[in-house]
Scaffold this active site. Structure first.
Site, short mmCIF file in Angstrom:
data_model
loop_
_atom_site.label_atom_id
_atom_site.label_comp_id
_atom_site.label_asym_id
_atom_site.label_seq_id
_atom_site.Cartn_x
_atom_site.Cartn_y
_atom_site.Cartn_z
N HIS A 1 -0.98 4.63 -0.95
CA HIS A 1 -0.48 3.18 -0.42
C HIS A 1 -0.82 3.49 1.44
O HIS A 1 -0.79 4.87 1.76
CB HIS A 1 0.92 2.97 -0.32
CG HIS A 1 1.33 2.43 -1.48
ND1 HIS A 1 2.43 3.02 -2.27
CD2 HIS A 1 0.96 1.50 -2.26
CE1 HIS A 1 2.70 2.55 -3.34
NE2 HIS A 1 1.48 1.55 -3.40
N CYS B 1 9.77 4.85 0.24
CA CYS B 1 9.55 3.78 -1.04
C CYS B 1 10.85 3.63 -1.54
O CYS B 1 10.87 2.88 -2.49
CB CYS B 1 8.61 4.48 -1.84
SG CYS B 1 8.87 6.09 -2.24
N1 LIG Z 1 5.68 3.10 -1.82
C1 LIG Z 1 5.79 4.14 -2.21
O1 LIG Z 1 5.26 5.14 -1.77
N2 LIG Z 1 5.66 4.00 -3.69
C2 LIG Z 1 5.50 5.22 -4.37
C3 LIG Z 1 4.89 4.87 -5.86
C4 LIG Z 1 4.77 5.71 -6.84
C5 LIG Z 1 4.55 5.20 -8.00
N3 LIG Z 1 4.41 6.45 -8.78
C6 LIG Z 1 3.33 4.48 -8.21
O2 LIG Z 1 2.43 5.00 -8.43
O3 LIG Z 1 3.30 3.22 -8.09
#
Ligand SMILES: NC(=O)NCCC[C@H](N)C(=O)O
Length: 258
Positions: free
Chosen positions: A163, A248
């Protein structure tokens, strides 16, 4: 109206099945992750944030990463349409939670996809990462939702990390920080500070000079302290194994109207 609430969501018992895209999969210790999540939410509370728990989504392994499901601007909660299909059901409980907090609710619609991790707000500038999870229609829908409210949306290519906010975040003075090897176009940010660690590019602003930062970025914490900031360090190693970062695990809501 100023508010200091933060949405959080308890980790799913299936957390270890969470998605991994840009790094090698490592075994996740779910009990340890729960302890780290408790400490993270406690750090928010200690620094004046009221944490609001979204109902858990136990069947959704990645649901603890609540940031990806909603983007706040003023009193508007833009419910996302996550780029990964396996994450789409996560938005249901989040929508209920933000409506209960009095937000005006808006949605990203098909064919748009957007993960909240791709949205970085710096004042009224909203950087949106166009990468593996957020598509062009998603960027356009963010413009349509927020530009009439006074924001300026700047699209940023993201190819090296999951992201935009896996690459960059911003300090309280608006300086964007990040680890250069992970950033596609550092020149897009008018005031930029390079930091020595990848995890050092991720901070959550707690108010005043306080910044939440991962224990994986000790040199950056030292650099930021030397610049007069006040780093608050949390260990989120189990979430980092799933490409999560400090941002996140929460969504701060600073302008609730209710
Ligand atoms: N905003 C973020 O940094 N989100 C992390 C998401 C990790 C999750 N394992 C994903 O791949 O969607």
């Amino acid at each position: 109206m100023p508010s200091k609430k933060a949405l959080v969501r308890r980790p799913s018992p299936r957390l270890a099945e969470g998605l991994v895209t840009h790094i090698e999969r490592e075994k996740v210790d779910v009990d340890r992750a729960v302890e780290q999540w408790e400490a993270y939410t406690e750090a928010l509370r200690t620094h004046g944030w009221e944490t609001v728990e979204v109902d858990p989504a136990d069947d959704c392994p990645d649901s603890v990463f609540v940031e990806d499901t909603v983007v706040m601007y003023k009193n508007v909660a833009l419910i996302t349409r996550p780029g990964a299909r396996s994450r789409r059901a996560e938005t249901i409980g989040v929508e209920e939670a933000v409506a209960a907090l009095g937000c005006s609710v808006n949605w990203i619609w098909e064919p748009g996809t957007l993960d909240g991790g791709d949205v970085l707000k710096v004042g009224d500038t909203i950087y949106v990462g166009r990468g593996g999870r957020t598509n062009a229609a998603g960027v356009q829908q963010v413009r349509a939702a927020f530009e009439p409210l006074g924001a300026r949306v700047v699209a940023v290519p993201v190819s090296k990390v999951l992201h935009l906010k896996s690459a960059v975040t911003a300090l309280p003075d608006g300086t964007v920080i990040g680890h250069i090897p992970k950033i596609d176009r550092p020149a897009l940010f008018p005031r930029f500070l390079s930091v020595p660690e990848e995890a050092g590019g991720h901070v959550v602003l707690l108010g005043g000079h306080k910044l939440l930062i991962s224990a994986s970025a000790p040199k950056t914490a030292e650099l930021l302290a030397d610049l007069g900031h006040d780093p608050v360090v949390v260990d989120i190693s189990e979430f980092e194994k799933l490409e999560g970062c400090v941002t996140c695990l929460s969504v701060r809501m600073r302008e609730l109207y209710a």
